[in-house]
Design a protein around this motif. Structure first.
Motif, PDB file in Angstrom:
ATOM      1  N   ASP A 423       0.809  -1.211   0.000  1.00 51.42           N
ATOM      2  CA  ASP A 423       0.000   0.000   0.000  1.00 51.42           C
ATOM      3  C   ASP A 423       0.845   1.265   0.000  1.00 51.42           C
ATOM      4  OD1 ASP A 423      -2.328  -1.502   0.025  1.00 51.42           O
ATOM      5  OD2 ASP A 423      -2.478  -1.486   2.219  1.00 51.42           O
ATOM      6  N   LEU A 424       2.156   1.113   0.099  1.00 49.59           N
ATOM      7  CA  LEU A 424       3.058   2.264   0.203  1.00 49.59           C
ATOM      8  C   LEU A 424       3.958   2.421  -1.014  1.00 49.59           C
ATOM      9  CD1 LEU A 424       4.165   1.764   3.921  1.00 49.59           C
ATOM     10  CD2 LEU A 424       2.391   3.294   3.072  1.00 49.59           C
ATOM     11  N   LEU A 425       4.376   1.330  -1.607  1.00 49.77           N
ATOM     12  CA  LEU A 425       5.324   1.374  -2.712  1.00 49.77           C
ATOM     13  C   LEU A 425       4.665   0.897  -4.003  1.00 49.77           C
ATOM     14  CD1 LEU A 425       8.501  -0.168  -1.007  1.00 49.77           C
ATOM     15  CD2 LEU A 425       7.756   2.226  -1.044  1.00 49.77           C
ATOM     16  N   ALA A 426       5.025   1.525  -5.101  1.00 53.24           N
ATOM     17  CA  ALA A 426       4.534   1.108  -6.412  1.00 53.24           C
ATOM     18  C   ALA A 426       5.080  -0.276  -6.730  1.00 53.24           C
ATOM     19  CB  ALA A 426       4.971   2.115  -7.471  1.00 53.24           C
ATOM     20  N   PRO A 427       4.364  -1.071  -7.520  1.00 53.45           N
ATOM     21  CA  PRO A 427       4.817  -2.434  -7.814  1.00 53.45           C
ATOM     22  C   PRO A 427       6.237  -2.522  -8.351  1.00 53.45           C
ATOM     23  CG  PRO A 427       2.552  -2.144  -8.526  1.00 53.45           C
ATOM     24  CD  PRO A 427       3.030  -0.795  -8.100  1.00 53.45           C
ATOM     25  N   ALA A 428       6.599  -1.646  -9.303  1.00 52.67           N
ATOM     26  CA  ALA A 428       7.955  -1.694  -9.861  1.00 52.67           C
ATOM     27  C   ALA A 428       8.999  -1.361  -8.797  1.00 52.67           C
ATOM     28  CB  ALA A 428       8.066  -0.733 -11.042  1.00 52.67           C
ATOM     29  N   GLN A 429       8.680  -0.412  -7.931  1.00 50.79           N
ATOM     30  CA  GLN A 429       9.596  -0.035  -6.855  1.00 50.79           C
ATOM     31  C   GLN A 429       9.752  -1.176  -5.858  1.00 50.79           C
ATOM     32  OE1 GLN A 429       8.151   3.274  -4.595  1.00 50.79           O
ATOM     33  NE2 GLN A 429      10.048   3.580  -3.457  1.00 50.79           N
ATOM     34  N   ASP A 431       9.376  -4.355  -6.492  1.00 49.88           N
ATOM     35  CA  ASP A 431      10.183  -5.401  -7.135  1.00 49.88           C
ATOM     36  C   ASP A 431      11.660  -5.047  -7.092  1.00 49.88           C
ATOM     37  OD1 ASP A 431       7.888  -6.812  -7.723  1.00 49.88           O
ATOM     38  OD2 ASP A 431       7.773  -6.128  -9.805  1.00 49.88           O
ATOM     39  N   ALA A 432      11.984  -3.788  -7.382  1.00 46.72           N
ATOM     40  CA  ALA A 432      13.391  -3.359  -7.382  1.00 46.72           C
ATOM     41  C   ALA A 432      14.004  -3.454  -5.994  1.00 46.72           C
ATOM     42  CB  ALA A 432      13.488  -1.924  -7.915  1.00 46.72           C
ATOM     43  N   LEU A 433      13.225  -3.076  -4.982  1.00 43.49           N
ATOM     44  CA  LEU A 433      13.716  -3.140  -3.606  1.00 43.49           C
ATOM     45  C   LEU A 433      13.991  -4.581  -3.192  1.00 43.49           C
ATOM     46  CD1 LEU A 433      14.322  -1.952  -0.816  1.00 43.49           C
ATOM     47  CD2 LEU A 433      11.852  -1.886  -0.380  1.00 43.49           C
ATOM     48  N   LEU A 434      13.058  -5.473  -3.494  1.00 44.01           N
ATOM     49  CA  LEU A 434      13.256  -6.880  -3.137  1.00 44.01           C
ATOM     50  C   LEU A 434      14.433  -7.494  -3.891  1.00 44.01           C
ATOM     51  CD1 LEU A 434       9.573  -8.072  -2.798  1.00 44.01           C
ATOM     52  CD2 LEU A 434      11.357  -8.342  -1.056  1.00 44.01           C
ATOM     53  N   ASP A 435      14.612  -7.100  -5.143  1.00 46.60           N
ATOM     54  CA  ASP A 435      15.757  -7.605  -5.898  1.00 46.60           C
ATOM     55  C   ASP A 435      17.069  -7.199  -5.233  1.00 46.60           C
ATOM     56  OD1 ASP A 435      16.921  -8.804  -8.433  1.00 46.60           O
ATOM     57  OD2 ASP A 435      17.719  -6.770  -8.559  1.00 46.60           O
ATOM     58  N   LYS A 436      17.157  -5.961  -4.783  1.00 42.43           N
ATOM     59  CA  LYS A 436      18.362  -5.508  -4.076  1.00 42.43           C
ATOM     60  C   LYS A 436      18.558  -6.267  -2.763  1.00 42.43           C
ATOM     61  CE  LYS A 436      19.934  -2.113  -6.705  1.00 42.43           C
ATOM     62  NZ  LYS A 436      21.264  -2.194  -7.340  1.00 42.43           N
ATOM     63  N   LEU A 437      17.476  -6.494  -2.038  1.00 44.39           N
ATOM     64  CA  LEU A 437      17.586  -7.155  -0.737  1.00 44.39           C
ATOM     65  C   LEU A 437      17.965  -8.627  -0.878  1.00 44.39           C
ATOM     66  CD1 LEU A 437      14.525  -5.491   1.021  1.00 44.39           C
ATOM     67  CD2 LEU A 437      16.940  -5.193   1.644  1.00 44.39           C
ATOM     68  N   GLY A 447      22.977   2.657   1.454  1.00 45.74           N
ATOM     69  CA  GLY A 447      22.077   3.790   1.280  1.00 45.74           C
ATOM     70  C   GLY A 447      21.225   3.675   0.031  1.00 45.74           C
ATOM     71  N   GLU A 448      21.763   2.994  -0.994  1.00 44.47           N
ATOM     72  CA  GLU A 448      20.999   2.767  -2.221  1.00 44.47           C
ATOM     73  C   GLU A 448      19.734   1.964  -1.917  1.00 44.47           C
ATOM     74  OE1 GLU A 448      21.664   0.401  -6.483  1.00 44.47           O
ATOM     75  OE2 GLU A 448      23.340   0.721  -5.111  1.00 44.47           O
ATOM     76  N   VAL A 449      19.846   0.974  -1.031  1.00 47.14           N
ATOM     77  CA  VAL A 449      18.692   0.162  -0.657  1.00 47.14           C
ATOM     78  C   VAL A 449      17.694   0.993   0.145  1.00 47.14           C
ATOM     79  CG1 VAL A 449      17.940  -1.859   0.651  1.00 47.14           C
ATOM     80  CG2 VAL A 449      20.066  -1.944  -0.665  1.00 47.14           C
ATOM     81  N   LEU A 450      18.196   1.753   1.110  1.00 46.59           N
ATOM     82  CA  LEU A 450      17.311   2.542   1.961  1.00 46.59           C
ATOM     83  C   LEU A 450      16.554   3.593   1.153  1.00 46.59           C
ATOM     84  CD1 LEU A 450      19.709   2.933   5.009  1.00 46.59           C
ATOM     85  CD2 LEU A 450      17.666   1.501   4.873  1.00 46.59           C
TER      86      LEU A 450
END
Length: 455
Positions: A423-429, A431-437, A447-450
């Protein structure tokens, strides 16, 4: 013989990513993913808004990122703001022993210190393992609760070691950071007694904030009281009232304690995880008619769980969100009534609902020798639901889903993360965050992840 602080400092300084078994590094990534998900889930809460407001009052020559809004603050206040969000829902992982708690709270300190150092995922993973190791070994060594202190006293120590490992500080500086972190930061157990306040979810965040501050002082050359554990007025005499030795820390042939930490399936106290799962399993056996005529719910579990989650009258009549999510009888009533336990069930419209309170009052709890004997390795719950027509529906759960002996799959960990952040992050965002994690060891700048969490 080395002091406790010297032992901790030496081990922490010597720990490197290359020494971590692949499965340990992967566990750390799972915990970091779960923890950041919990922070996003707690983003809109009142305490989180207060903490972010405090963080927004200052700027820093060493700015650290606040999860969610993308602002930067001083390392210690960013740690506090992130820590409050991590803890608010009571959904982040746990460890049970003589002294229990949530070692993932220390990830707030790890993230800020790693960003302050300009380093990436490998350092954050290593520092996370160090913080978990310290928290769990201290919890194994002695209880603090029955002497009137809160588990976040141990949490400050764990966060110091996480922060010093993130920064790569040497043994002597790490030892001084421990001295400076422990002496002024002994937390009272009243945090978790009576009507629970916002501070229940802020106490460890504050311990981590203090830990980062102490680490920054030590980094600049400040010294602290020594020996901090064994001294005439040190930790042993003031807090535990007796000395102890720590088991060997992980590495080599000694397994890392992060492997004994459990991820929560439900957003509530860890000692009620098996109880709520048992209630849901019993409910699955019941017809709608049977659910409408519950006469009594009988819970048999370990006495420590009852002491924490059902040990006072407030747990049968919760007047705050924090009391409700730490109430064994209330969460069982929610599970039986709604067939799930969600974050929304700790809003006032639920925990003051007359029907839920009536069912809460029909929950009976009893400690058993069998459950005590199996603790802390298991959190055994045996539960019976009795109806007015004489039917009985029973369930027994020793290891809830998410317990380290009944772990969630990576897909389930990710699903939990997505449910908290969607409910807070757009789907593409997202996905990108989870890929980094999931590929955190390849990230050069934490800091790139945060910054990817910015809403």
């Amino acid at each position: 013989m080395p002091t406790i602080a010297e032992q901790m400092s030496s081990w922490t300084f010597a720990l490197h990513y290359s020494q971590l078994p692949a499965e340990t590094a992967h566990l750390a990534k799972r915990m970091i993913i779960d923890t950041i998900g919990c922070a996003l889930g707690g983003y809109t809460s009142e305490p989180s808004k207060i903490a972010r407001d405090m963080a927004g009052m200052v700027s820093s020559s060493q700015p650290c990122t606040v999860i969610g809004n993308g602002q930067t603050s001083s390392p210690d206040l960013a740690t506090f703001a992130n820590g409050v969000m991590i803890r608010y829902l009571d959904y982040n992982d746990g460890y049970t022993s003589q002294e229990s708690g949530h070692p993932s709270d220390s990830i707030a300190a790890v993230l800020s210190a790693t960003e302050m150092a300009g380093l990436g995922g490998r350092r954050a993973i290593t520092a996370t393992v160090a913080a978990y190791e310290a928290f769990c070994r201290l919890g194994d060594a002695a209880t603090l609760r029955y002497r009137g202190y809160d588990h976040v006293t141990n949490g400050c120590i764990a966060s110091v070691l996480g922060a010093t490992r993130s920064l790569g500080l040497d043994e002597e500086t790490t030892r001084q950071a421990l001295n400076l972190g422990i002496a002024p930061n002994i937390a009272l157990g009243q945090t978790r007694g009576g009507v629970l306040s916002h501070w229940k979810g802020c106490a460890y965040a504050n311990a981590s904030r203090n830990a980062v501050f102490a680490t920054m002082l030590a980094q600049r050359g400040m010294t602290g009281p020594d020996p901090i554990f064994e001294g005439e007025h040190g930790f042993f005499r003031a807090v535990t009232q007796e000395p102890y030795t720590l088991d060997s820390f992980g590495g080599g042939h000694v397994p890392f304690k992060i492997a004994e930490c459990s991820i929560k399936r439900f957003p509530l106290g860890q000692y009620s995880q098996t109880v709520v799962q048992a209630a849901l399993e019993a409910r699955d056996q019941m017809t709608a008619a049977a659910l409408g005529e519950i006469e009594e719910v009988q819970i048999r579990t370990m006495r420590k769980a009852i002491d924490i989650m059902a040990g006072d009258g407030e747990k049968w009549d919760p007047k705050s969100r924090e009391t409700a999510d730490h109430s064994m009888p209330y969460t069982v009533a929610v599970a039986l009534t709604h067939g799930e336990v969600h974050q929304r069930h700790f809003d006032e419209q639920y925990f003051r609902n007359p029907g839920l309170l009536d069912l809460t009052g029909r929950v009976k709890v009893e400690g058993t020798d069998e459950a005590d004997r199996r603790a802390p390795e298991a959190m055994l719950c045996q539960l019976d639901v009795l109806t007015r027509s004489g039917e009985k529906f029973s369930a027994e759960v020793p290891y809830h889903k998410g317990h380290y002996k009944n772990p969630m799959s990576d897909a389930e960990v990710e699903s939990k993360f997505r449910s908290l952040a969607q409910d807070l992050l757009a789907p593409a965002q997202l996905d990108a965050l989870l890929d980094k994690l999931w590929n955190l060891e390849q990230v050069d700048d934490i800091g790139e992840v945060l910054r990817l969490t910015r809403i």
